[in-house]
Design a protein around this motif. Structure first.
Motif, PDB file in Angstrom:
ATOM      1  N   ALA A 170       0.823  -1.208   0.000  1.00 26.97           N
ATOM      2  CA  ALA A 170       0.000   0.000   0.000  1.00 26.97           C
ATOM      3  C   ALA A 170       0.858   1.258   0.000  1.00 26.97           C
ATOM      4  O   ALA A 170       0.558   2.233  -0.707  1.00 26.97           O
ATOM      5  CB  ALA A 170      -0.935  -0.009   1.211  1.00 26.97           C
ATOM      6  N   LYS A 171       1.914   1.269   0.781  1.00 29.85           N
ATOM      7  CA  LYS A 171       2.806   2.439   0.845  1.00 29.85           C
ATOM      8  C   LYS A 171       3.488   2.677  -0.500  1.00 29.85           C
ATOM      9  O   LYS A 171       3.582   3.819  -0.970  1.00 29.85           O
ATOM     10  CB  LYS A 171       3.867   2.223   1.926  1.00 29.85           C
ATOM     11  N   CYS A 182       1.097   0.356   9.176  1.00 31.23           N
ATOM     12  CA  CYS A 182       0.352   1.394   8.464  1.00 31.23           C
ATOM     13  C   CYS A 182      -1.069   1.457   8.995  1.00 31.23           C
ATOM     14  O   CYS A 182      -1.596   0.468   9.500  1.00 31.23           O
ATOM     15  CB  CYS A 182       0.322   1.106   6.960  1.00 31.23           C
ATOM     16  N   PHE A 184      -4.021   1.030   7.788  1.00 33.94           N
ATOM     17  CA  PHE A 184      -4.621   0.456   6.585  1.00 33.94           C
ATOM     18  C   PHE A 184      -6.083   0.871   6.438  1.00 33.94           C
ATOM     19  O   PHE A 184      -6.625   0.950   5.342  1.00 33.94           O
ATOM     20  CB  PHE A 184      -4.522  -1.071   6.652  1.00 33.94           C
ATOM     21  N   ALA A 218      -7.078   0.978   2.468  1.00 32.65           N
ATOM     22  CA  ALA A 218      -6.002   0.814   1.495  1.00 32.65           C
ATOM     23  C   ALA A 218      -6.309  -0.350   0.557  1.00 32.65           C
ATOM     24  O   ALA A 218      -7.072  -1.269   0.891  1.00 32.65           O
ATOM     25  CB  ALA A 218      -4.681   0.586   2.212  1.00 32.65           C
ATOM     26  N   THR A 219      -5.726  -0.313  -0.610  1.00 29.48           N
ATOM     27  CA  THR A 219      -5.864  -1.323  -1.680  1.00 29.48           C
ATOM     28  C   THR A 219      -7.323  -1.730  -1.901  1.00 29.48           C
ATOM     29  O   THR A 219      -7.622  -2.882  -2.164  1.00 29.48           O
ATOM     30  CB  THR A 219      -4.988  -2.581  -1.428  1.00 29.48           C
ATOM     31  N   HIS A 278      -4.313  -0.648  -7.625  1.00 28.36           N
ATOM     32  CA  HIS A 278      -4.362  -0.824  -6.180  1.00 28.36           C
ATOM     33  C   HIS A 278      -5.034  -2.126  -5.772  1.00 28.36           C
ATOM     34  O   HIS A 278      -4.472  -2.900  -4.984  1.00 28.36           O
ATOM     35  CB  HIS A 278      -5.053   0.387  -5.540  1.00 28.36           C
TER      36      HIS A 278
END
Length: 283
Positions: A170-171, A182, A184, A218-219, A278
């Motif tokens: 993700a980063k 993170c 997330f 994220a993602t 992503h």
């Protein structure tokens, strides 16, 4: 100031205070209205307007005349409607068919709406906690992650911190410094929007309708959430070029027509570079 005016002033101040409390208390329903499906709106607009009571600049667009917008059918048309717009240089002409209108705050960013089944009204904190636990479990079961901790910043915003391989992924995707941990998932404090006896999808019962004015995963973890979760994704910067609502592995467009206008996640990843980059990175 005479006695009558003083009395009216005091009553006005008390009323304002009561309205203010009702509008900010996360455990008090923001509306007494049940969810009512409006056949003149798209499914996506029904989710937004029917749950929140506003749509802040979002606008449905009409499907092409005689087109089939029933579930799955749009997958066949998507390459021509959306894909051509990305790859064929036709841009706004075709994308406008899918409701590309940017909305005003709070619909300028991702917004989470949860129709959580309950036995009786009340104990909303328990609903908030159950949703949080479900988000953590989904992240751990669908991504290479393990939960670390929950944090709350000075504004009350909540971060769910994880560690694992998909934190690094993700980063990197976001162009950020790679770290072992993170946030997330992060979101603004949830609030009770209303109680409903039916969901946008037609399930009947008693539901606490919970709203998250910003809802980041994220993602695109939001695409993997179950049928309780309706997540609005806006037109935002260099990301997705058209707004949609995701629910139970389907992508609903702000497109009016017969049936429910939806495309699959697979089709979305084919035609949208941002989602492909992503979501595709962890599939």
């Amino acid at each position: 100031m005479n006695a009558l005016n003083k009395k009216l002033l005091v009553l006005g101040m008390l009323t304002s205070m009561m309205i203010g409390c009702a509008s900010t208390d996360p455990y008090t329903a923001q509306s007494n209205d049940d969810f009512v499906y409006d056949s003149n709106m798209s499914f996506a607009m029904n989710v937004v307007d029917g749950s929140l009571g506003f749509h802040n600049g979002l606008r449905d667009t009409d499907a092409p005349k005689n087109s089939d917008t029933t579930p799955g059918a749009l997958d066949y048309a998507a390459d021509g409607i959306i894909g051509a717009a990305f790859g064929g240089g036709l841009g706004g002409g075709l994308l406008s068919m899918l409701g590309t209108n940017k909305a005003n705050e709070p619909l300028h960013t991702y917004y989470g709406i949860v129709y959580y089944p309950i036995d009786k009204k009340g104990n909303i904190q328990n609903v908030f906690d159950n949703i949080e636990n479900e988000l953590i479990e989904t992240a751990q079961s669908t991504r290479k992650l393990s939960f670390v901790a929950k944090s709350v910043d000075q504004s009350g915003n909540i971060g769910l911190t994880f560690k694992g391989e998909d934190c690094k992924t993700a980063k990197i995707l976001m162009g950020l410094k790679v770290k072992e941990t993170c946030d997330f998932i992060h979101y603004t404090p949830p609030k009770l929007l209303k109680y409903a006896t039916i969901t946008p999808s037609g399930e009947k019962g008693l539901f606490a309708v919970i709203g998250y004015e910003t809802f980041f995963t994220a993602t695109w973890l939001s695409l993997d959430l179950d049928e309780k979760y309706y997540v609005f994704s806006p037109v935002i910067r260099n990301r997705t070029q058209f707004p949609f609502v995701s629910n139970s592995q389907n992508i609903y467009l702000f497109l009016k027509g017969k049936g429910i206008s939806s495309i699959s996640i697979d089709k979305l990843t084919e035609i949208d570079p941002w989602v492909s980059k992503h979501y595709g990175a962890v599939q």
